[in-house]
Design a protein around this motif. Sequence first.
Motif, PDB file in Angstrom:
ATOM      1  N   GLY A  45     -36.532  61.160  21.795  1.00  0.00           N
ATOM      2  CA  GLY A  45     -36.572  61.329  20.348  1.00  0.00           C
ATOM      3  C   GLY A  45     -36.099  60.092  19.597  1.00  0.00           C
ATOM      4  N   LEU A  46     -35.279  59.268  20.235  1.00  0.00           N
ATOM      5  CA  LEU A  46     -34.812  58.031  19.603  1.00  0.00           C
ATOM      6  C   LEU A  46     -35.785  56.888  19.849  1.00  0.00           C
ATOM      7  N   PHE A  47     -36.557  57.009  20.948  1.00  0.00           N
ATOM      8  CA  PHE A  47     -37.469  55.939  21.359  1.00  0.00           C
ATOM      9  C   PHE A  47     -38.598  55.781  20.346  1.00  0.00           C
ATOM     10  N   ALA A  48     -39.119  56.875  19.860  1.00  0.00           N
ATOM     11  CA  ALA A  48     -40.234  56.808  18.918  1.00  0.00           C
ATOM     12  C   ALA A  48     -40.405  58.165  18.255  1.00  0.00           C
ATOM     13  N   HIS A  49     -40.869  58.182  16.993  1.00  0.00           N
ATOM     14  CA  HIS A  49     -40.907  59.511  16.382  1.00  0.00           C
ATOM     15  C   HIS A  49     -42.057  60.377  16.874  1.00  0.00           C
ATOM     16  N   THR A  50     -42.918  59.810  17.714  1.00  0.00           N
ATOM     17  CA  THR A  50     -43.908  60.612  18.427  1.00  0.00           C
ATOM     18  C   THR A  50     -43.215  61.720  19.243  1.00  0.00           C
ATOM     19  N   PHE A  51     -42.015  61.378  19.757  1.00  0.00           N
ATOM     20  CA  PHE A  51     -41.324  62.290  20.683  1.00  0.00           C
ATOM     21  C   PHE A  51     -40.146  63.002  20.023  1.00  0.00           C
TER      22      PHE A  51
END
Lengths: 203, 257
Positions: A32-38
């Motif tokens: 969730g922090l890596f990209a807002h896709t997740f």
Amino acid sequence: MSRYIDRFNATDRIVHWVVAISFFLLLLSGLGLFAHTFFGYFTLFGSPQQGILVHKWAGPVFFFASLLLFLRHAGDTIHFDADDRRWIAKFGGYLSRQRQEIPQDKFNAGQKLFGIFAIIAALVMGATGLIIWDPTAYGRGLTQFALMLHGLFFTLFMVGMVVHVYLATIGNPGTLEGMLWGRVTKGWAKKHASKWYQKIVKG
Amino acid sequence: MKRKAFLIDTTLCTACRSCQVACKQWNKLDAEASVNSGSYENPPDLTPQLYNKIHFIEQQEEGEDLRWLFINRRCMHCADAGCVKVCPSAGALYHTKEGLVAYNQEKCIECHYCVNGCPFDVPRYDEKKKVTKCHACSDRIQNGLLPACVKACPTQTLKFGDRDELIAAARGAGKKLYGEQDLGGLGVLYVLDDQPGTYQLPKNPAIPASIFFWKDVVKPLGILGFWGAIGVAALHYVTVGPKQVEDSDDLENKGGE
């Protein structure tokens, strides 16, 4: 005479599974922090703030358990001999159905490489993680670089983990047993780690 | 809706700080104790309670008069905004329909990434650890009002309106603008009296290279790498197949891969 020989003792196994569990906790809470896709993965932890908290707790656990795991096996992983070089040149025989005899020690060359990669990645993740723990504590350039490296090594680690999980489970039947309850069949040992097998048999 | 923007003609600014005060009043921002640092500039930097401020450039060379330049500093409302790019929580930082960068504190997850994604070092965090910055008084704009700072400016240093019209008017008056093209076009355009560096503005503002690499290279490669590795493993399983331990392994004393 038993069909089995011991491969990993209880401590090896526990340390390995602490690393594995904290890895997957970090993966799920970090996506969730890596990209807002997740971003949706944070719902697994109740809220994003709780997800971040889990990430911050699992981080040090993963770091120190990885260090311990590496140190426990360093004696078997950090040198490569002529057989290892042959193994690497032939991709461990994984590209062909043909049986290829490449005698290997306790860990094959691929496992050794993965072990070395994993400790380097754990060190990078730990160091950069410490910097982005509080993203306003250090200089902007350093924090930006740490965010990038943390993401890059996460990506590499995840790809390595897919390969590791495949080869340790359905790719090489009988391997997982060694890490689950510590023993492998003698047939497995002769096929995958013949040099190690010979040493164990001779005592 | 047509993109809105601020046009700040620093050559008209008298450093009265009406904009600073009006912003605080409209946004109900507390006063803060500060110390005299030997400059008229006060406070010295943006804070969670200060969304826009006058930066004083005070230069004096020997034997010459003091050179005084003023610039209103705030969020630049970039079209290609670093803060929006790094924010993992969709809707926490976002572009309004007027093209301005606003935020929703309820969606802010306190990761602070926007602080590092911003090329202008603008976002701040309040005591509740939520993002704050100039949001162009989006609440006023949506009700047909000017942003509080623009409304309060007595010298027409601050203008707000249709971005294209502001640019055309400034060009017509022979003024050179800062930020017309950078980062997809800034939502705050400056008329400057000197080089951008003098005003502590980056000459060619851009999203930090490592942030670009993280979001535009590593992230897609990561997704590709994950599914690629799973695909390769599946392909291996159904073509070459697993390395089964065969009956012969239990008998002979050779082999090993």
